[in-house]
Motif scaffolding. Structure first.
Motif, mmCIF file in Angstrom:
data_model
loop_
_atom_site.group_PDB
_atom_site.id
_atom_site.type_symbol
_atom_site.label_atom_id
_atom_site.label_comp_id
_atom_site.label_asym_id
_atom_site.label_seq_id
_atom_site.Cartn_x
_atom_site.Cartn_y
_atom_site.Cartn_z
ATOM 1 N N ARG A 122 -24.872 62.840 5.523
ATOM 2 C CA ARG A 122 -25.158 63.738 6.641
ATOM 3 C C ARG A 122 -23.941 63.881 7.552
ATOM 4 N NH1 ARG A 122 -25.700 62.729 12.413
ATOM 5 N NH2 ARG A 122 -27.188 61.057 12.097
ATOM 6 N N GLU B 181 -21.974 67.337 8.431
ATOM 7 C CA GLU B 181 -21.665 67.813 9.785
ATOM 8 C C GLU B 181 -20.235 68.335 9.862
ATOM 9 O OE1 GLU B 181 -22.431 64.854 12.755
ATOM 10 O OE2 GLU B 181 -24.585 64.846 12.400
ATOM 11 N N VAL C 129 -30.164 72.816 9.962
ATOM 12 C CA VAL C 129 -29.559 72.323 11.204
ATOM 13 C C VAL C 129 -29.007 73.462 12.066
ATOM 14 C CG1 VAL C 129 -27.774 70.828 12.184
ATOM 15 C CG2 VAL C 129 -29.084 70.065 10.192
ATOM 16 N N HIS C 130 -28.307 74.392 11.452
ATOM 17 C CA HIS C 130 -27.686 75.462 12.248
ATOM 18 C C HIS C 130 -28.615 76.654 12.460
ATOM 19 C CE1 HIS C 130 -23.834 73.474 12.438
ATOM 20 N NE2 HIS C 130 -23.862 73.281 11.137
ATOM 21 N N ASP D 81 -32.426 75.028 13.721
ATOM 22 C CA ASP D 81 -32.331 74.136 14.887
ATOM 23 C C ASP D 81 -32.936 72.745 14.694
ATOM 24 O OD1 ASP D 81 -30.918 75.972 16.461
ATOM 25 O OD2 ASP D 81 -32.779 76.975 17.033
ATOM 26 N N TRP D 82 -32.929 72.254 13.460
ATOM 27 C CA TRP D 82 -33.292 70.851 13.256
ATOM 28 C C TRP D 82 -32.178 69.986 13.829
ATOM 29 C CZ3 TRP D 82 -35.837 68.996 8.112
ATOM 30 C CH2 TRP D 82 -36.991 69.758 7.851
ATOM 31 N N SER D 83 -32.528 68.840 14.354
ATOM 32 C CA SER D 83 -31.476 67.898 14.745
ATOM 33 C C SER D 83 -30.895 67.284 13.471
ATOM 34 C CB SER D 83 -32.046 66.792 15.634
ATOM 35 O OG SER D 83 -32.878 65.934 14.866
ATOM 36 N N PRO D 84 -29.632 66.873 13.487
ATOM 37 C CA PRO D 84 -29.079 66.197 12.315
ATOM 38 C C PRO D 84 -29.888 64.964 11.917
ATOM 39 C CG PRO D 84 -27.321 66.851 13.794
ATOM 40 C CD PRO D 84 -28.614 67.097 14.521
ATOM 41 N N GLU D 85 -30.434 64.282 12.914
ATOM 42 C CA GLU D 85 -31.225 63.076 12.633
ATOM 43 C C GLU D 85 -32.529 63.426 11.912
ATOM 44 O OE1 GLU D 85 -28.285 62.432 15.685
ATOM 45 O OE2 GLU D 85 -29.923 63.895 15.623
ATOM 46 N N LYS D 86 -33.167 64.533 12.331
ATOM 47 C CA LYS D 86 -34.392 64.968 11.654
ATOM 48 C C LYS D 86 -34.084 65.345 10.210
ATOM 49 C CE LYS D 86 -38.072 68.470 11.804
ATOM 50 N NZ LYS D 86 -38.664 69.601 12.564
ATOM 51 N N TYR D 87 -32.995 66.077 10.005
ATOM 52 C CA TYR D 87 -32.575 66.445 8.644
ATOM 53 C C TYR D 87 -32.341 65.194 7.806
ATOM 54 C CZ TYR D 87 -29.251 67.629 4.966
ATOM 55 O OH TYR D 87 -28.598 67.719 3.755
#
Length: 198
Positions: A99, A103, A173-174, A177-183
Motif C-alpha cells: 500500500r 501511494e 483511494v483517489h 475517497d477511501w482512506s489508504p488504511e481502509k483500502y
C-alpha cells in the motif's frame, strides 16, 4: 554522481512526475520537463539520455522510495513477512508495504499503462513492471503457502495482482475517497479469504 548532479537528477524526476501525471507521457516533452525543473534541456539529456529512460528511472525510484539499489525481494519488509509465523501477520506486513508503494507509484504506473498503447518502449516497460509484481507476489504467496495448508498459490497471486493493482488503488483511494488504511484492510481481508487463512 556529485552533489550538483544528484540535485539536478532529483529536480528533473520531480518535474517529470508532476508533468507525466498532469499532462500524460506523450504530451510531455524534454523541454517541458527542463522548464519545470529549472535546468537546461541539455542537462536533462546528459542525466537521462531520453524521456523513456527518465520514465524508467522515475518508476524505479518511486517504487523503492529511495535511491538504494536494493531489489524489492531483498527489502526488510519482505524478510519480515516471510519470518512471520502467523499467516495473517504475514499478509498484514506484505499488504502494508504494498500500500505504501501504491501511494507513491500508482499514478505513475497509470501513466505508463496509458503510454503503452502508443509507444512500444513504454509498452515493454509496462510488461516488465507487471512481471516484476507477479514475481514479488509469487515469492510472498509461496512463503505464505508454507503456513496455510491447501492454499492455491496461483489463485492468490492473481487475486493479489488485482487487489494491489494501480488501477484499483486509484479507483478506491483517489476516485472513491477511501482512506489508504481502509483500502489496506480490505486488501488484507480479500487476500486472507483467497488464501483461506482468515
Amino acid at each position: 554522481m556529485n552533489r550538483n548532479e544528484t540535485s539536478a537528477r532529483n529536480k528533473i524526476l520531480t518535474a517529470a512526475h508532476n508533468l507525466f501525471v498532469t499532462s500524460g507521457y506523450g504530451s510531455t516533452t524534454i523541454k517541458h520537463i527542463a522548464g519545470e525543473a529549472g535546468v537546461a534541456v541539455q542537462t536533462v539529456y546528459f542525466v537521462f539520455g531520453n524521456k523513456r529512460a527518465m520514465l524508467e528511472a522515475l518508476l524505479d525510484v518511486t517504487i523503492a522510495g529511495d535511491e538504494l539499489a536494493i531489489p524489492t525481494l531483498e527489502r526488510t519488509w519482505v524478510a519480515d513477512a516471510r519470518a512471520a509465523e502467523d499467516p495473517m501477520e504475514h499478509l498484514r506486513i506484505h499488504v502494508h508495504a504494498a500500500r505504501l508503494i501504491s501511494e507513491r507509484v500508482a499514478r505513475i504506473l497509470l501513466v505508463v499503462r496509458a503510454g503503452a498503447d502508443a509507444d512500444p518502449e513504454v509498452a515493454e516497460l509496462w510488461r516488465t513492471n507487471v512481471e516484476q509484481r507477479v514475481t514479488v507476489l509469487r515469492s510472498l504467496m509461496s512463503s505464505l503457502a508454507e503456513k496455510v495448508a491447501g492454499m492455491d498459490v496461483d489463485t492468490c497471486v492473481d487475486v493479489g495482482l488485482a487487489l494491489l493493482s494501480p488501477e484499483l488503488y486509484t479507483l478506491l483511494v483517489h476516485d472513491r475517497d477511501w482512506s489508504p488504511e481502509k483500502y489496506e484492510a480490505w486488501v488484507v481481508e480479500g487476500l486472507a479469504a483467497s488464501a483461506r487463512c482468515s
